[in-house]
Design a protein around this motif. Structure first.
Motif, PDB file in Angstrom:
ATOM      1  N   LYS A 149       0.821  -1.205   0.000  1.00 45.55           N
ATOM      2  CA  LYS A 149       0.000   0.000   0.000  1.00 45.55           C
ATOM      3  C   LYS A 149       0.860   1.262   0.000  1.00 45.55           C
ATOM      4  CE  LYS A 149      -3.329   0.113   3.055  1.00 45.55           C
ATOM      5  NZ  LYS A 149      -4.554   0.554   2.326  1.00 45.55           N
ATOM      6  N   ARG A 150       1.873   1.274   0.849  1.00 43.10           N
ATOM      7  CA  ARG A 150       2.722   2.472   0.931  1.00 43.10           C
ATOM      8  C   ARG A 150       3.463   2.714  -0.384  1.00 43.10           C
ATOM      9  NH1 ARG A 150       3.808   0.599   6.579  1.00 43.10           N
ATOM     10  NH2 ARG A 150       2.800   2.107   7.960  1.00 43.10           N
ATOM     11  N   GLY A 151       3.956   1.636  -0.985  1.00 46.49           N
ATOM     12  CA  GLY A 151       4.660   1.786  -2.252  1.00 46.49           C
ATOM     13  C   GLY A 151       3.756   2.290  -3.367  1.00 46.49           C
ATOM     14  N   LEU A 152       2.579   1.726  -3.471  1.00 42.49           N
ATOM     15  CA  LEU A 152       1.649   2.145  -4.522  1.00 42.49           C
ATOM     16  C   LEU A 152       1.123   3.556  -4.269  1.00 42.49           C
ATOM     17  CD1 LEU A 152      -0.364  -1.170  -5.033  1.00 42.49           C
ATOM     18  CD2 LEU A 152       1.286  -0.145  -6.614  1.00 42.49           C
ATOM     19  N   ALA A 153       0.943   3.925  -3.015  1.00 42.54           N
ATOM     20  CA  ALA A 153       0.422   5.261  -2.705  1.00 42.54           C
ATOM     21  C   ALA A 153       1.369   6.359  -3.169  1.00 42.54           C
ATOM     22  CB  ALA A 153       0.166   5.392  -1.201  1.00 42.54           C
ATOM     23  N   ARG A 154       2.661   6.038  -3.283  1.00 41.43           N
ATOM     24  CA  ARG A 154       3.632   7.040  -3.725  1.00 41.43           C
ATOM     25  C   ARG A 154       3.638   7.229  -5.245  1.00 41.43           C
ATOM     26  NH1 ARG A 154       6.689   4.720   0.683  1.00 41.43           N
ATOM     27  NH2 ARG A 154       7.662   3.191  -0.722  1.00 41.43           N
ATOM     28  N   GLN A 155       2.944   6.354  -5.962  1.00 43.00           N
ATOM     29  CA  GLN A 155       2.850   6.491  -7.413  1.00 43.00           C
ATOM     30  C   GLN A 155       1.723   7.453  -7.789  1.00 43.00           C
ATOM     31  OE1 GLN A 155       2.831   2.702  -9.491  1.00 43.00           O
ATOM     32  NE2 GLN A 155       4.041   1.724  -7.882  1.00 43.00           N
ATOM     33  N   GLU A 156       1.654   7.773  -9.063  1.00 42.89           N
ATOM     34  CA  GLU A 156       0.643   8.714  -9.552  1.00 42.89           C
ATOM     35  C   GLU A 156      -0.524   7.921 -10.150  1.00 42.89           C
ATOM     36  OE1 GLU A 156       1.034  12.278  -9.728  1.00 42.89           O
ATOM     37  OE2 GLU A 156       2.785  12.024  -8.441  1.00 42.89           O
ATOM     38  N   TRP A 157      -1.759   8.319  -9.782  1.00 40.82           N
ATOM     39  CA  TRP A 157      -2.955   7.618 -10.238  1.00 40.82           C
ATOM     40  C   TRP A 157      -3.986   8.612 -10.762  1.00 40.82           C
ATOM     41  CZ3 TRP A 157      -1.938   2.638 -10.354  1.00 40.82           C
ATOM     42  CH2 TRP A 157      -0.974   2.119  -9.458  1.00 40.82           C
ATOM     43  N   LYS A 158      -4.747   8.183 -11.736  1.00 38.77           N
ATOM     44  CA  LYS A 158      -5.823   9.019 -12.272  1.00 38.77           C
ATOM     45  C   LYS A 158      -7.076   8.888 -11.412  1.00 38.77           C
ATOM     46  CE  LYS A 158      -8.562   9.823 -16.496  1.00 38.77           C
ATOM     47  NZ  LYS A 158      -8.770   9.396 -17.916  1.00 38.77           N
ATOM     48  N   TYR A 159      -7.520   7.644 -11.233  1.00 36.75           N
ATOM     49  CA  TYR A 159      -8.715   7.373 -10.426  1.00 36.75           C
ATOM     50  C   TYR A 159      -8.329   6.600  -9.166  1.00 36.75           C
ATOM     51  CZ  TYR A 159     -11.497   8.393 -14.633  1.00 36.75           C
ATOM     52  OH  TYR A 159     -12.066   8.988 -15.727  1.00 36.75           O
ATOM     53  N   MET A 160      -9.112   6.742  -8.118  1.00 38.71           N
ATOM     54  CA  MET A 160      -8.900   5.948  -6.918  1.00 38.71           C
ATOM     55  C   MET A 160      -9.021   4.459  -7.230  1.00 38.71           C
ATOM     56  SD  MET A 160      -8.029   6.182  -3.769  1.00 38.71           S
ATOM     57  CE  MET A 160      -8.413   7.880  -3.282  1.00 38.71           C
ATOM     58  N   GLN A 161      -9.900   4.113  -8.170  1.00 41.12           N
ATOM     59  CA  GLN A 161     -10.074   2.710  -8.541  1.00 41.12           C
ATOM     60  C   GLN A 161      -8.786   2.134  -9.147  1.00 41.12           C
ATOM     61  OE1 GLN A 161     -12.872   0.782  -7.936  1.00 41.12           O
ATOM     62  NE2 GLN A 161     -11.547  -0.909  -8.560  1.00 41.12           N
ATOM     63  N   ASN A 162      -8.006   2.956  -9.854  1.00 40.66           N
ATOM     64  CA  ASN A 162      -6.735   2.481 -10.413  1.00 40.66           C
ATOM     65  C   ASN A 162      -5.789   2.038  -9.300  1.00 40.66           C
ATOM     66  OD1 ASN A 162      -6.868   5.251 -12.737  1.00 40.66           O
ATOM     67  ND2 ASN A 162      -7.632   3.165 -13.049  1.00 40.66           N
ATOM     68  N   TYR A 163      -5.729   2.808  -8.230  1.00 44.79           N
ATOM     69  CA  TYR A 163      -4.903   2.448  -7.072  1.00 44.79           C
ATOM     70  C   TYR A 163      -5.396   1.149  -6.447  1.00 44.79           C
ATOM     71  CZ  TYR A 163      -3.609   2.544  -2.108  1.00 44.79           C
ATOM     72  OH  TYR A 163      -3.191   2.201  -0.850  1.00 44.79           O
ATOM     73  N   ALA A 164      -6.713   1.024  -6.293  1.00 46.94           N
ATOM     74  CA  ALA A 164      -7.280  -0.196  -5.723  1.00 46.94           C
ATOM     75  C   ALA A 164      -6.962  -1.406  -6.594  1.00 46.94           C
ATOM     76  CB  ALA A 164      -8.789  -0.038  -5.551  1.00 46.94           C
ATOM     77  N   ASP A 165      -7.106  -1.249  -7.905  1.00 50.23           N
ATOM     78  CA  ASP A 165      -6.851  -2.365  -8.820  1.00 50.23           C
ATOM     79  C   ASP A 165      -5.382  -2.784  -8.810  1.00 50.23           C
ATOM     80  OD1 ASP A 165      -9.503  -2.521  -9.586  1.00 50.23           O
ATOM     81  OD2 ASP A 165      -9.247  -1.315 -11.394  1.00 50.23           O
ATOM     82  N   ALA A 166      -4.479  -1.832  -8.583  1.00 51.57           N
ATOM     83  CA  ALA A 166      -3.049  -2.145  -8.589  1.00 51.57           C
ATOM     84  C   ALA A 166      -2.658  -3.068  -7.437  1.00 51.57           C
ATOM     85  CB  ALA A 166      -2.231  -0.853  -8.523  1.00 51.57           C
ATOM     86  N   LYS A 167      -3.502  -3.166  -6.417  1.00 46.77           N
ATOM     87  CA  LYS A 167      -3.227  -4.041  -5.279  1.00 46.77           C
ATOM     88  C   LYS A 167      -3.689  -5.466  -5.521  1.00 46.77           C
ATOM     89  CE  LYS A 167      -5.469  -1.191  -2.569  1.00 46.77           C
ATOM     90  NZ  LYS A 167      -6.111  -0.637  -1.373  1.00 46.77           N
ATOM     91  N   THR A 168      -4.362  -5.725  -6.651  1.00 42.27           N
ATOM     92  CA  THR A 168      -5.006  -7.017  -6.863  1.00 42.27           C
ATOM     93  C   THR A 168      -4.042  -8.187  -6.788  1.00 42.27           C
ATOM     94  OG1 THR A 168      -6.760  -6.028  -8.217  1.00 42.27           O
ATOM     95  CG2 THR A 168      -6.362  -8.386  -8.493  1.00 42.27           C
ATOM     96  N   GLU A 169      -2.858  -8.058  -7.384  1.00 45.26           N
ATOM     97  CA  GLU A 169      -1.927  -9.186  -7.412  1.00 45.26           C
ATOM     98  C   GLU A 169      -1.546  -9.628  -6.009  1.00 45.26           C
ATOM     99  OE1 GLU A 169       2.429 -10.485  -9.274  1.00 45.26           O
ATOM    100  OE2 GLU A 169       1.527  -8.561  -9.833  1.00 45.26           O
ATOM    101  N   VAL A 170      -1.204  -8.685  -5.139  1.00 45.58           N
ATOM    102  CA  VAL A 170      -0.809  -9.064  -3.785  1.00 45.58           C
ATOM    103  C   VAL A 170      -2.019  -9.518  -2.979  1.00 45.58           C
ATOM    104  CG1 VAL A 170      -0.985  -6.788  -2.665  1.00 45.58           C
ATOM    105  CG2 VAL A 170       0.710  -8.446  -1.865  1.00 45.58           C
ATOM    106  N   VAL A 171      -3.186  -8.941  -3.242  1.00 44.27           N
ATOM    107  CA  VAL A 171      -4.403  -9.390  -2.559  1.00 44.27           C
ATOM    108  C   VAL A 171      -4.680 -10.855  -2.886  1.00 44.27           C
ATOM    109  CG1 VAL A 171      -6.918  -9.140  -2.497  1.00 44.27           C
ATOM    110  CG2 VAL A 171      -5.471  -7.112  -2.355  1.00 44.27           C
ATOM    111  N   GLU A 172      -4.586 -11.210  -4.169  1.00 41.58           N
ATOM    112  CA  GLU A 172      -4.841 -12.596  -4.576  1.00 41.58           C
ATOM    113  C   GLU A 172      -3.793 -13.541  -3.988  1.00 41.58           C
ATOM    114  OE1 GLU A 172      -7.519 -13.754  -6.019  1.00 41.58           O
ATOM    115  OE2 GLU A 172      -8.329 -11.716  -6.003  1.00 41.58           O
TER     116      GLU A 172
END
Length: 202
Positions: free
Chosen positions: A169-192
């Motif tokens: 979460k901390r690593g992805l939060a430091r990246q740039e995102w267009k939509y909040m959903q894009n950030y949520a989707d980027a966590k899918t691999e580790v969630v699975e």
């Protein structure tokens, strides 16, 4: 019928189509806060209010409310948003629960009839510790309900996966995102990955 929306990134078109009004944009980095011990109390207050309104309104009989998302896991950094799950027989029957919840400040923000009839109701100006709440509405027996609760419980009980998810979460939060959903989707691999371990552990 549900598609595979839960396991793949949503397109911009899908994000916009699901939102009632403008979709939640970030256009930059995501702000996380360290875990706040007030969050469970905020959830309890909102859950009690929602439950009372549904009981008075006579709709959504047999409903169940759960605290989900990162604010439900002690010690986990999170956006200051209380995520809740409302389990009802038919989320598509909005007349059965939306009018009652409108009275206590919730409005329908997302509607995804093709994905388990998923709805999200949102409330603003919630608490000094959490500016808003997202109330996800899903049907009982839905695989996504089991998935959300299994993930939450795994993070509560397993230190290694808790730490892995926090780092992600901390690593992805430091990246740039267009939509909040894009950030949520980027966590899918580790969630699975975490869910797979939880399922193997039984």
């Amino acid at each position: 019928m549900a598609d595979d929306r839960g396991q793949r990134p949503m397109t911009d078109e899908e994000i916009e189509a699901a939102a009632l009004g403008p979709a939640q944009r970030v256009d930059g980095q995501v702000t996380l806060r360290e875990y706040d011990h007030r969050w469970p109390g905020v959830y309890e207050r909102e859950a009690a209010s929602i439950g009372a309104r549904l009981a008075e309104g006579g709709g959504a009989s047999g409903h169940r409310i759960e605290h989900v998302g990162s604010t439900s896991v002690p010690g986990l950094p999170a956006k200051p948003v209380i995520d809740m799950l409302l389990i009802v027989d038919d989320p598509g029957d909005e007349d059965g629960y939306v009018p009652a919840l409108t009275v206590v400040g919730y409005t329908v923000a997302v509607r995804e009839p093709e994905w388990y009839e998923h709805r999200v109701l949102r409330k603003q100006d919630l608490d000094p510790s959490a500016g808003s709440a997202n109330l996800h509405v899903l049907p009982g027996g839905c695989p996504e309900v089991d998935r959300m609760l299994l993930f939450r419980d795994r993070l509560r009980r397993h230190t290694g996966d808790h730490e892995l998810y926090a780092r992600t979460k901390r690593g992805l939060a430091r990246q740039e995102w267009k939509y909040m959903q894009n950030y949520a989707d980027a966590k899918t691999e580790v969630v699975e990955e975490i869910l797979a371990r939880a399922r193997r552990a039984g």
